[in-house]
Motif scaffolding. Structure first.
Motif, short mmCIF file in Angstrom:
data_model
loop_
_atom_site.label_atom_id
_atom_site.label_comp_id
_atom_site.label_asym_id
_atom_site.label_seq_id
_atom_site.Cartn_x
_atom_site.Cartn_y
_atom_site.Cartn_z
N VAL A 121 48.37 54.45 37.94
CA VAL A 121 48.47 52.37 37.80
C VAL A 121 47.93 51.52 37.54
N PHE A 122 47.41 51.81 39.25
CA PHE A 122 46.96 50.21 39.34
C PHE A 122 45.28 49.98 39.28
N GLU A 123 44.91 51.65 38.77
CA GLU A 123 43.68 51.73 38.23
C GLU A 123 43.43 51.54 36.76
N GLN A 124 43.95 51.85 36.02
CA GLN A 124 44.28 51.70 34.74
C GLN A 124 44.24 49.76 34.78
N ASP A 125 44.93 49.05 35.45
CA ASP A 125 44.92 47.64 35.38
C ASP A 125 43.44 46.73 36.02
N MET A 126 42.69 47.83 36.64
CA MET A 126 41.13 46.89 37.36
C MET A 126 40.58 47.15 36.00
N GLY A 127 40.27 47.88 34.67
CA GLY A 127 39.48 47.42 33.54
C GLY A 127 39.61 46.25 32.74
N PHE A 128 41.65 45.98 33.01
CA PHE A 128 41.71 44.50 32.62
C PHE A 128 41.18 43.37 33.41
N LEU A 129 41.60 43.45 34.47
CA LEU A 129 40.89 42.59 35.41
C LEU A 129 39.57 42.37 35.79
N SER A 130 39.54 43.02 35.81
CA SER A 130 37.38 43.72 36.32
C SER A 130 36.92 42.37 34.38
N SER A 131 37.26 43.07 33.55
CA SER A 131 36.16 42.14 32.12
C SER A 131 36.96 40.88 32.53
N GLN A 132 38.65 40.79 32.81
CA GLN A 132 38.50 39.06 32.48
C GLN A 132 37.73 38.33 33.62
N ASN A 133 36.98 38.84 34.99
CA ASN A 133 36.76 38.50 35.80
C ASN A 133 35.73 37.35 35.18
N GLU A 134 34.67 38.78 34.36
CA GLU A 134 33.35 38.82 34.42
C GLU A 134 33.50 37.46 32.63
N VAL A 135 34.20 37.65 31.57
CA VAL A 135 34.82 36.61 30.90
C VAL A 135 35.13 34.96 31.36
N LEU A 136 35.73 34.92 32.82
CA LEU A 136 36.05 33.71 33.91
C LEU A 136 34.60 33.32 33.76
N MET A 137 33.83 34.21 34.58
CA MET A 137 32.60 34.30 34.95
C MET A 137 31.53 33.28 33.95
N ARG A 138 31.43 33.95 33.46
CA ARG A 138 30.38 33.57 32.21
C ARG A 138 30.67 31.75 31.36
N GLU A 139 32.32 31.43 31.32
CA GLU A 139 32.75 30.53 30.57
C GLU A 139 33.00 29.35 31.29
N LYS A 140 33.60 29.69 32.41
CA LYS A 140 33.48 29.12 33.98
C LYS A 140 34.33 27.46 33.18
#
Length: 266
Positions: A121-140
């Motif tokens: 269950v928690f591994e399924q969340d990691m795909g969303f969390l890592s992609s969101q972190n990538e967007v946040l770092m890119r857009e700032k």
């Protein structure tokens, strides 16, 4: 990881049939409120369950469900989440469940299976969390400029981000609803050995040895996965992906230098 525990609306979609209670066809708008705001966190209600959620600093979240069973007895179920940050994009989550009533199924189910399923269950969340972190770092930019928080699913998510606005000034970095303090480096660079990717760093500093792993592992890898060019291509790919993830020009310099010395091309 604490972020996803404030999002019950995502469970039927993200964890369809993995969490035993999650079914995609049950996804629907949900009703939430925020009943309390303090410097330490917030609390609110999820009216479908009905459930009370409480978030307290630094990263403790509790869900409490009180209900009456079919025999008319008052019962209580609780889930406690302790999320300990361990670096950007990385955390350790400790979860404990408690209940006044126990399902007969849980008495015969192996504990290792319960842990394995919770891990899925928690591994399924990691795909969303890592992609969101990538967007946040890119857009700032603050999250309100990137995401539309719906009252029917994201009430507590938005409240968590607003709490970050109030408390984030004491954190190394954060992305709040209206404010932010961005990390200096992306997670892939921050967590890599030596601050920049072990394989790419070595390949940029030291020439790779000649030959291939066929010399020592030929019986195990050939003819299934033979190496004809040595491991130059793996070094190039490692540096290329780290360049894409971190936007650090050092990796691209290593790619260009190594590709001119070998016959390997990307």
């Amino acid at each position: 990881m604490a972020f996803t525990t404030t999002m019950p609306a995502h469970v039927p979609i993200s964890h369809d049939r993995t969490d035993w209670t999650a079914k995609r066809e049950d996804a629907q708008p949900l009703a939430f409120d925020v009943a309390e705001r303090t410097a330490r966190g917030f609390a609110g209600h999820w009216f479908k369950a009905p459930c009370v959620l409480r978030f307290e600093a630094p990263c403790v979240l509790t869900n409490t469900l009180e209900y009456t069973d079919k025999d008319g007895k008052e019962q209580c179920f609780s889930a406690h989440f302790l999320c300990r940050p361990a670096g950007q994009g990385k955390s350790m989550l400790v979860v404990r469940f408690g209940s006044t009533a126990t399902s007969p199924l849980l008495k015969v189910m192996p504990k290792w299976y319960m842990h394995q399923n919770a891990g899925k269950v928690f591994e399924q969340d990691m795909g969303f969390l890592s992609s969101q972190n990538e967007v946040l770092m890119r857009e700032k930019v603050p999250t309100k400029e990137l995401y539309l928080n719906l009252r029917s699913s994201d009430t507590w998510v938005a409240e968590y981000r607003r709490w970050m606005d109030r408390a984030g000034h004491g954190m190394p970095y954060y992305f709040g609803h209206s404010t932010l303090k961005a990390p200096a480096l992306p997670a892939v660079v921050e967590q890599a050995p030596g601050g920049g990717g072990a394989v790419a760093g070595i390949s940029a500093s030291f020439p790779a040895k000649s030959g291939s792993y066929n010399d020592s592992l030929s019986a195990d890898v050939c003819p299934y996965y033979c190496s004809y060019s040595g491991y130059h291509d793996e070094l190039l790919w490692a540096a290329s992906w780290l360049h894409r993830a971190s936007n650090n020009a050092t990796y691209m310099v290593a790619v260009k230098r190594r590709s001119t010395r070998t016959s390997t091309r990307l």
